[in-house]
Design a protein around this motif. Structure first.
Motif, PDB file in Angstrom:
ATOM      1  N   THR A 152      -9.290  15.814   6.008  1.00 23.33           N
ATOM      2  CA  THR A 152      -8.309  15.481   4.985  1.00 23.33           C
ATOM      3  C   THR A 152      -6.962  15.203   5.647  1.00 23.33           C
ATOM      4  OG1 THR A 152      -7.415  16.211   2.861  1.00 23.33           O
ATOM      5  CG2 THR A 152      -7.746  17.934   4.509  1.00 23.33           C
ATOM      6  N   GLY A 153      -5.948  14.937   4.830  1.00 16.89           N
ATOM      7  CA  GLY A 153      -4.668  14.586   5.431  1.00 16.89           C
ATOM      8  C   GLY A 153      -3.521  14.881   4.481  1.00 16.89           C
ATOM      9  N   GLY A 154      -2.486  14.013   4.552  1.00 15.52           N
ATOM     10  CA  GLY A 154      -2.349  12.742   5.210  1.00 15.52           C
ATOM     11  C   GLY A 154      -3.502  11.766   4.910  1.00 15.52           C
ATOM     12  N   GLU A 155      -3.585  10.754   5.761  1.00 15.83           N
ATOM     13  CA  GLU A 155      -4.689   9.801   5.663  1.00 15.83           C
ATOM     14  C   GLU A 155      -5.513   9.913   6.932  1.00 15.83           C
ATOM     15  OE1 GLU A 155      -6.309   7.808   3.390  1.00 15.83           O
ATOM     16  OE2 GLU A 155      -7.532   7.826   5.193  1.00 15.83           O
ATOM     17  N   THR A 165      -9.851  10.180   1.426  1.00 12.35           N
ATOM     18  CA  THR A 165      -9.091   9.014   1.851  1.00 12.35           C
ATOM     19  C   THR A 165      -8.443   8.323   0.663  1.00 12.35           C
ATOM     20  OG1 THR A 165      -9.279   6.846   2.923  1.00 12.35           O
ATOM     21  CG2 THR A 165     -11.239   7.641   1.779  1.00 12.35           C
ATOM     22  N   ASN A 166      -7.347   7.613   0.950  1.00 18.97           N
ATOM     23  CA  ASN A 166      -6.706   6.855  -0.139  1.00 18.97           C
ATOM     24  C   ASN A 166      -7.369   5.488  -0.337  1.00 18.97           C
ATOM     25  OD1 ASN A 166      -5.595   5.239   1.947  1.00 18.97           O
ATOM     26  ND2 ASN A 166      -3.703   6.430   1.993  1.00 18.97           N
ATOM     27  N   GLY A 167      -8.408   5.195   0.450  1.00 19.93           N
ATOM     28  CA  GLY A 167      -9.209   3.993   0.214  1.00 19.93           C
ATOM     29  C   GLY A 167      -8.556   2.688   0.648  1.00 19.93           C
ATOM     30  N   THR A 205       3.013  16.042   5.845  1.00 21.52           N
ATOM     31  CA  THR A 205       2.270  15.242   6.829  1.00 21.52           C
ATOM     32  C   THR A 205       2.904  13.869   7.056  1.00 21.52           C
ATOM     33  OG1 THR A 205       0.764  14.292   5.173  1.00 21.52           O
ATOM     34  CG2 THR A 205       0.068  16.350   6.201  1.00 21.52           C
ATOM     35  N   TRP A 206       3.964  13.533   6.285  1.00 24.50           N
ATOM     36  CA  TRP A 206       4.544  12.188   6.457  1.00 24.50           C
ATOM     37  C   TRP A 206       6.006  12.034   6.031  1.00 24.50           C
ATOM     38  CZ3 TRP A 206       6.517  10.299   1.948  1.00 24.50           C
ATOM     39  CH2 TRP A 206       6.005  10.843   0.774  1.00 24.50           C
ATOM     40  N   ASN A 207       6.549  12.939   5.268  1.00 24.32           N
ATOM     41  CA  ASN A 207       7.887  12.707   4.685  1.00 24.32           C
ATOM     42  C   ASN A 207       8.973  13.181   5.656  1.00 24.32           C
ATOM     43  OD1 ASN A 207       9.787  11.880   2.878  1.00 24.32           O
ATOM     44  ND2 ASN A 207       9.527  13.601   1.473  1.00 24.32           N
ATOM     45  N   LEU A 234       0.133  12.391   9.268  1.00 20.67           N
ATOM     46  CA  LEU A 234       0.456  10.951   9.101  1.00 20.67           C
ATOM     47  C   LEU A 234      -0.290  10.340   7.907  1.00 20.67           C
ATOM     48  CD1 LEU A 234       0.323   9.725  12.814  1.00 20.67           C
ATOM     49  CD2 LEU A 234       2.234  10.793  11.599  1.00 20.67           C
ATOM     50  N   CYS A 235       0.408   9.465   7.222  1.00 22.24           N
ATOM     51  CA  CYS A 235      -0.198   8.742   6.099  1.00 22.24           C
ATOM     52  C   CYS A 235       0.398   7.335   6.053  1.00 22.24           C
ATOM     53  CB  CYS A 235       0.052   9.464   4.775  1.00 22.24           C
ATOM     54  SG  CYS A 235      -0.904   8.706   3.435  1.00 22.24           S
ATOM     55  N   ASN A 236      -0.406   6.378   5.604  1.00 22.43           N
ATOM     56  CA  ASN A 236       0.085   5.002   5.470  1.00 22.43           C
ATOM     57  C   ASN A 236       0.637   4.732   4.068  1.00 22.43           C
ATOM     58  OD1 ASN A 236      -2.417   5.188   4.310  1.00 22.43           O
ATOM     59  ND2 ASN A 236      -3.150   3.209   5.020  1.00 22.43           N
ATOM     60  N   LEU A 237       0.581   5.738   3.176  1.00 21.39           N
ATOM     61  CA  LEU A 237       1.213   5.621   1.856  1.00 21.39           C
ATOM     62  C   LEU A 237       2.255   6.737   1.718  1.00 21.39           C
ATOM     63  CD1 LEU A 237      -1.816   4.784  -0.501  1.00 21.39           C
ATOM     64  CD2 LEU A 237      -0.245   3.219   0.652  1.00 21.39           C
ATOM     65  N   HIS A 238       3.014   6.684   0.633  1.00 23.78           N
ATOM     66  CA  HIS A 238       4.106   7.651   0.446  1.00 23.78           C
ATOM     67  C   HIS A 238       4.203   7.970  -1.029  1.00 23.78           C
ATOM     68  CE1 HIS A 238       4.919   4.838   3.794  1.00 23.78           C
ATOM     69  NE2 HIS A 238       4.935   5.979   4.445  1.00 23.78           N
ATOM     70  N   CYS A 239       3.210   8.698  -1.524  1.00 27.74           N
ATOM     71  CA  CYS A 239       3.143   8.960  -2.962  1.00 27.74           C
ATOM     72  C   CYS A 239       4.285   9.895  -3.368  1.00 27.74           C
ATOM     73  CB  CYS A 239       1.808   9.593  -3.318  1.00 27.74           C
ATOM     74  SG  CYS A 239       0.419   8.581  -2.782  1.00 27.74           S
ATOM     75  N   ILE A 240       4.914   9.554  -4.466  1.00 29.20           N
ATOM     76  CA  ILE A 240       6.127  10.268  -4.867  1.00 29.20           C
ATOM     77  C   ILE A 240       5.839  11.725  -5.257  1.00 29.20           C
ATOM     78  CG2 ILE A 240       6.061   9.518  -7.296  1.00 29.20           C
ATOM     79  CD1 ILE A 240       9.165   9.024  -6.928  1.00 29.20           C
ATOM     80  N   TRP A 241       4.574  11.982  -5.637  1.00 32.66           N
ATOM     81  CA  TRP A 241       4.199  13.348  -6.043  1.00 32.66           C
ATOM     82  C   TRP A 241       3.296  14.031  -5.008  1.00 32.66           C
ATOM     83  CZ3 TRP A 241      -0.669  12.058  -5.667  1.00 32.66           C
ATOM     84  CH2 TRP A 241      -1.112  10.826  -6.178  1.00 32.66           C
ATOM     85  N   CYS A 242       3.189  13.466  -3.812  1.00 25.97           N
ATOM     86  CA  CYS A 242       2.257  13.988  -2.793  1.00 25.97           C
ATOM     87  C   CYS A 242       2.456  15.488  -2.568  1.00 25.97           C
ATOM     88  CB  CYS A 242       2.477  13.240  -1.484  1.00 25.97           C
ATOM     89  SG  CYS A 242       1.420  13.844  -0.153  1.00 25.97           S
ATOM     90  N   ASP A 243       1.340  16.252  -2.569  1.00 24.92           N
ATOM     91  CA  ASP A 243       1.472  17.699  -2.345  1.00 24.92           C
ATOM     92  C   ASP A 243       1.226  18.066  -0.879  1.00 24.92           C
ATOM     93  OD1 ASP A 243      -1.219  17.274  -2.318  1.00 24.92           O
ATOM     94  OD2 ASP A 243      -1.727  18.695  -3.897  1.00 24.92           O
ATOM     95  N   THR A 244       1.024  17.054  -0.021  1.00 22.20           N
ATOM     96  CA  THR A 244       0.965  17.320   1.424  1.00 22.20           C
ATOM     97  C   THR A 244       2.022  16.443   2.110  1.00 22.20           C
ATOM     98  OG1 THR A 244      -0.836  15.718   1.631  1.00 22.20           O
ATOM     99  CG2 THR A 244      -1.451  18.046   1.525  1.00 22.20           C
ATOM    100  N   ASP A 245       3.205  16.429   1.518  1.00 26.43           N
ATOM    101  CA  ASP A 245       4.296  15.586   2.029  1.00 26.43           C
ATOM    102  C   ASP A 245       4.766  16.018   3.422  1.00 26.43           C
ATOM    103  OD1 ASP A 245       4.951  17.810   0.525  1.00 26.43           O
ATOM    104  OD2 ASP A 245       6.930  17.092  -0.026  1.00 26.43           O
ATOM    105  N   PRO A 253      -7.997   6.252  -4.831  1.00 26.38           N
ATOM    106  CA  PRO A 253      -7.075   5.108  -4.850  1.00 26.38           C
ATOM    107  C   PRO A 253      -5.796   5.488  -5.588  1.00 26.38           C
ATOM    108  CG  PRO A 253      -9.260   4.503  -5.676  1.00 26.38           C
ATOM    109  CD  PRO A 253      -9.199   5.999  -5.623  1.00 26.38           C
ATOM    110  N   LYS A 254      -4.694   4.998  -5.100  1.00 26.50           N
ATOM    111  CA  LYS A 254      -3.418   5.352  -5.727  1.00 26.50           C
ATOM    112  C   LYS A 254      -3.006   4.299  -6.755  1.00 26.50           C
ATOM    113  CE  LYS A 254      -3.340   9.000  -3.298  1.00 26.50           C
ATOM    114  NZ  LYS A 254      -4.679   9.574  -3.482  1.00 26.50           N
ATOM    115  N   LEU A 255      -2.416   4.793  -7.837  1.00 25.79           N
ATOM    116  CA  LEU A 255      -2.002   3.930  -8.952  1.00 25.79           C
ATOM    117  C   LEU A 255      -0.498   3.712  -8.880  1.00 25.79           C
ATOM    118  CD1 LEU A 255      -4.116   5.646 -11.768  1.00 25.79           C
ATOM    119  CD2 LEU A 255      -4.751   3.680 -10.345  1.00 25.79           C
TER     120      LEU A 255
END
Ligand code: SF4
Length: 248
Positions: free
Chosen positions: A95-98, A126-128, A45-47, A32-43, A147-149
């Protein structure tokens, strides 16, 4: 917990990036993650199937969103602690996910492991975006805050949480790792440092790359930026050693 190859994802490896790069560690990956980064390499866990979040792999042949029930392992804390304690290593990376979405469960895990040995040391990645509870903060030895940009494709109101950023910028346990995809990302990093008063020596810059070739292309310009601003450079050892393989 994230499930990989039918089991909760817990593995012994080396830290591949950031402040503790190269340190042998046991990784415990939550789902599980509260963000959804387009390039996430642990997708995985949430996609989930049924969600509309885009991912850079959408166009790859064979890429599919993940069936949630197949990629989450529900397990009790005692079982996880036993598995972690089976490795000859006392540096544990949550680690995660978040992982900070599951603070109370992780706090119990840390307490249980410390009851087995006081040598355990805990880092969290963490994504902070979330502020830790007082008890959780007391148990953590090191926050690796990433932190994500804008390049992550998360809306700013989701990725930038001022109370959390202020907490981590003032915590002596926190370091910040920014993933840069292109030179334009630097402007955003500098703005965040200015807004939240984060000193340069707490900053690691890392190239956005899940393939060796991309990593190689982006290294040199990022090193020059680090030299100019007094930031640390972080490579991605796991990409260098294992490519995009999971669970290593
Ligand atoms: S915050 Fe981390 S785990 Fe969550 S989507 Fe972004 S890269 Fe993936």
């Amino acid at each position: 917990m994230a499930r990989l190859d039918g089991r909760p994802e817990i593995f012994h490896s080396i830290q591949g990036e950031g402040k503790s790069i190269g340190v042998p560690s046991v990784f415990v990956r939550t789902s599980l993650c509260n963000l959804h980064c387009i390039w996430c390499d642990t997708d995985y866990t949430w996609n989930w199937v049924g969600t509309r979040f885009p991912h850079v792999h959408d166009a790859l042949p064979g890429y599919r969103k993940f069936q949630k029930k197949e990629w989450i392992a529900e397990c009790d804390i005692e079982t996880i602690a036993e598995e972690v304690a089976g490795f000859p290593c006392k540096n544990v990376i949550l680690t995660g996910g978040e992982p900070m979405l599951q603070q109370s469960a992780l706090l119990r895990l840390m307490e249980l492991l410390r009851s087995k040995s006081t040598d355990y040391r805990f880092e969290i990645e963490t994504n902070g975006t979330l502020v830790p509870s007082v008890d959780f903060d007391a148990s953590i030895d090191q926050y690796n805050v990433s932190p994500k940009l804008e390049n992550s494709n998360n809306p700013r109101k989701l990725r930038e949480k001022p109370a959390a950023y202020r907490f981590f910028s003032q915590s002596p346990k926190a370091n910040f790792k920014f993933v840069l995809a292109a030179e334009n990302d630097l402007r955003e990093v500098l703005q965040l440092l200015d807004t939240y008063h984060i000193p340069a020596d707490k900053i690691w810059l890392m190239p956005e790359a899940t393939q060796r070739e991309t990593l190689q292309e982006k290294r040199q310009w990022l090193v020059e930026i680090c030299k100019k601003y007094g930031f640390r450079y972080s490579d991605r050892l796991h990409v260098q050693i294992w490519g995009s393989k999971k669970g290593v």
